[in-house]
Design an enzyme around this catalytic site. Structure first.
Site, PDB file in Angstrom:
ATOM      1  N   GLU A 115      16.598  39.973  84.066  1.00  0.00           N
ATOM      2  CA  GLU A 115      15.524  39.272  83.355  1.00  0.00           C
ATOM      3  C   GLU A 115      14.260  40.128  83.261  1.00  0.00           C
ATOM      4  O   GLU A 115      13.163  39.604  83.086  1.00  0.00           O
ATOM      5  CB  GLU A 115      15.197  37.934  84.047  1.00  0.00           C
ATOM      6  CG  GLU A 115      16.360  36.972  84.192  1.00  0.00           C
ATOM      7  CD  GLU A 115      16.890  36.387  82.867  1.00  0.00           C
ATOM      8  OE1 GLU A 115      16.332  36.726  81.798  1.00  0.00           O
ATOM      9  OE2 GLU A 115      17.865  35.637  82.919  1.00  0.00           O
ATOM     10  N   HIS A 138      11.383  33.724  89.220  1.00  0.00           N
ATOM     11  CA  HIS A 138      12.413  32.901  88.580  1.00  0.00           C
ATOM     12  C   HIS A 138      13.364  32.386  89.642  1.00  0.00           C
ATOM     13  O   HIS A 138      13.913  33.166  90.428  1.00  0.00           O
ATOM     14  CB  HIS A 138      13.174  33.742  87.548  1.00  0.00           C
ATOM     15  CG  HIS A 138      14.406  33.091  87.014  1.00  0.00           C
ATOM     16  ND1 HIS A 138      14.392  31.840  86.428  1.00  0.00           N
ATOM     17  CD2 HIS A 138      15.691  33.503  86.970  1.00  0.00           C
ATOM     18  CE1 HIS A 138      15.621  31.530  86.048  1.00  0.00           C
ATOM     19  NE2 HIS A 138      16.432  32.513  86.368  1.00  0.00           N
ATOM     20  N   HIS A 140      16.483  29.164  90.653  1.00  0.00           N
ATOM     21  CA  HIS A 140      17.421  28.144  90.176  1.00  0.00           C
ATOM     22  C   HIS A 140      17.209  26.868  90.991  1.00  0.00           C
ATOM     23  O   HIS A 140      18.000  26.550  91.884  1.00  0.00           O
ATOM     24  CB  HIS A 140      18.856  28.656  90.296  1.00  0.00           C
ATOM     25  CG  HIS A 140      19.167  29.804  89.388  1.00  0.00           C
ATOM     26  ND1 HIS A 140      20.380  30.465  89.399  1.00  0.00           N
ATOM     27  CD2 HIS A 140      18.432  30.394  88.408  1.00  0.00           C
ATOM     28  CE1 HIS A 140      20.364  31.424  88.465  1.00  0.00           C
ATOM     29  NE2 HIS A 140      19.178  31.404  87.870  1.00  0.00           N
ATOM     30  N   GLU A 168      -0.724  15.242  94.274  1.00  0.00           N
ATOM     31  CA  GLU A 168      -1.123  16.643  94.355  1.00  0.00           C
ATOM     32  C   GLU A 168      -0.770  17.426  93.076  1.00  0.00           C
ATOM     33  O   GLU A 168      -1.406  18.433  92.767  1.00  0.00           O
ATOM     34  CB  GLU A 168      -0.371  17.236  95.550  1.00  0.00           C
ATOM     35  CG  GLU A 168      -0.858  18.530  96.059  1.00  0.00           C
ATOM     36  CD  GLU A 168       0.185  19.154  96.997  1.00  0.00           C
ATOM     37  OE1 GLU A 168       1.303  18.644  97.114  1.00  0.00           O
ATOM     38  OE2 GLU A 168      -0.169  20.175  97.597  1.00  0.00           O
ATOM     39  N   HIS A 209      19.016  25.712  83.643  1.00  0.00           N
ATOM     40  CA  HIS A 209      19.026  27.040  84.258  1.00  0.00           C
ATOM     41  C   HIS A 209      18.055  27.151  85.445  1.00  0.00           C
ATOM     42  O   HIS A 209      18.471  27.519  86.540  1.00  0.00           O
ATOM     43  CB  HIS A 209      18.700  28.088  83.182  1.00  0.00           C
ATOM     44  CG  HIS A 209      18.827  29.494  83.655  1.00  0.00           C
ATOM     45  ND1 HIS A 209      19.271  30.522  82.858  1.00  0.00           N
ATOM     46  CD2 HIS A 209      18.550  30.079  84.852  1.00  0.00           C
ATOM     47  CE1 HIS A 209      19.282  31.651  83.540  1.00  0.00           C
ATOM     48  NE2 HIS A 209      18.839  31.412  84.758  1.00  0.00           N
TER      49      HIS A 209
HETATM   50  O1  2HA Z   1      21.322  36.120  88.036  1.00  0.00           O
HETATM   51  O2  2HA Z   1      18.948  34.269  87.571  1.00  0.00           O
HETATM   52  O3  2HA Z   1      18.749  34.387  84.948  1.00  0.00           O
HETATM   53  C1  2HA Z   1      19.978  36.326  87.828  1.00  0.00           C
HETATM   54  C2  2HA Z   1      19.441  35.223  87.030  1.00  0.00           C
HETATM   55  C3  2HA Z   1      19.521  35.323  85.579  1.00  0.00           C
HETATM   56 ZN    ZN Z   2      18.533  32.649  86.325  1.00  0.00          ZN
END
Ligand code: 2HA
Ligand code: ZN
Length: 273
Positions: A115, A138, A140, A168, A209
């Protein structure tokens, strides 16, 4: 100084480990990048061994000659703290912001996060608005992902529903949350869509995602992700008990909160339902 003794490297690894422990980084899920300060670059420069220049996959002229500490593509967050030399790398951008080269890390081969275009385009947007912004994260996040199956994929719905879940929340993310419809990850298109949202928000949800968060340091950025994901968890619990709330925080409650806490809560999120 040994590279991994530098405080910014230790803090980076600690944040990756915190995310792993919260269950947001199964296998190689998620990625983290930090725009390294000039004095921090100087403090570890003796360890650099420059690799070949490679295309970033997008243009980020606003970040020319900057250095970033980033997780490696296909690397597991679980291993960042155990074996940083294998799991993360420092990259340098060229004087056009078109190519990068690895100057430290990924000792067993590999490349920066898949990414990278999203990370760098988000950094570029943020640095223009506020040069203090340095972290893009980023993850998940389980509950937020779950919500993207049942809530309309609209900024105003996600922002308002999350705000209502904890007093909050509007104080932690008063600008709200942006939402990106499902897109193929890893490329320039999703990077463009996300960086557009980053002009307005510090937090973007990727449908089915995960999330992207931006901030000035590791604590603030992690705290933002954590607060939003906790609000999402509460909403999942509420929706699991009943499709309808019996009571909640009202638009006028939010206006009172904004006044007392000295934050600006945009009226676009305080609509009547
Ligand atoms: O595997 O999270 O979006 C890495 C990620 C791709
Ligand atoms: Zn990801």
């Amino acid at each position: 100084m040994k590279f991994t003794d530098a405080k910014f490297v230790k803090d980076f690894c600690a944040m990756a480990d915190d995310g792993w422990k919260l269950g947001w980084h199964e296998r190689n899920g998620g990625n983290l990048s930090y725009r390294v300060k000039k004095e921090e670059v100087e403090s570890v420069k003796e360890n650099f061994k420059a690799g070949e220049w490679k295309p970033i996959g997008t243009n980020v002229p606003g970040l020319k000659n900057e250095y970033f500490l980033v997780t490696g593509s296909g690397k597991f967050f679980r291993n960042v703290i155990l074996d940083p030399e294998d799991s993360i790398c420092m990259i340098e951008l060229d004087d056009k912001g078109e190519n990068y080269r690895i100057v430290w890390g990924l000792v067993n081969g590999g490349r920066p996060t898949s990414e990278l275009p999203s990370h760098l385009m988000n950094h570029e947007v943020k640095v223009k608005i506020n040069p203090d912004y340095r972290v893009i994260y980023h993850a998940h996040t389980t509950n937020m992902i779950a919500l993207t199956f049942v809530l309309p994929l609209e900024d105003k719905v996600f922002t308002r529903e999350l705000w209502e879940m904890a007093t909050e929340c509007p104080v932690v993310f008063p600008d709200g949350v942006g939402v990106v419809n499902w897109m193929v990850p890893g490329g320039r298109d999703i990077a463009v869509a996300t960086s557009k949202l980053m002009e307005k928000y510090d937090l973007a949800v990727w449908a089915h995602h995960g999330m992207f968060a931006a901030g000035p340091d590791f604590d603030i950025t992690f705290g933002l992700m954590h607060t939003a994901e906790k609000a999402a968890e509460i909403l999942v619990k509420v929706l699991s008990m009943s499709p309808k709330k019996l009571q909640t925080i009202t638009p006028d409650n939010f206006r009172s909160l904004a006044k007392d806490f000295n934050v600006n809560l945009p009226e676009e999120f305080l609509y009547e339902k």
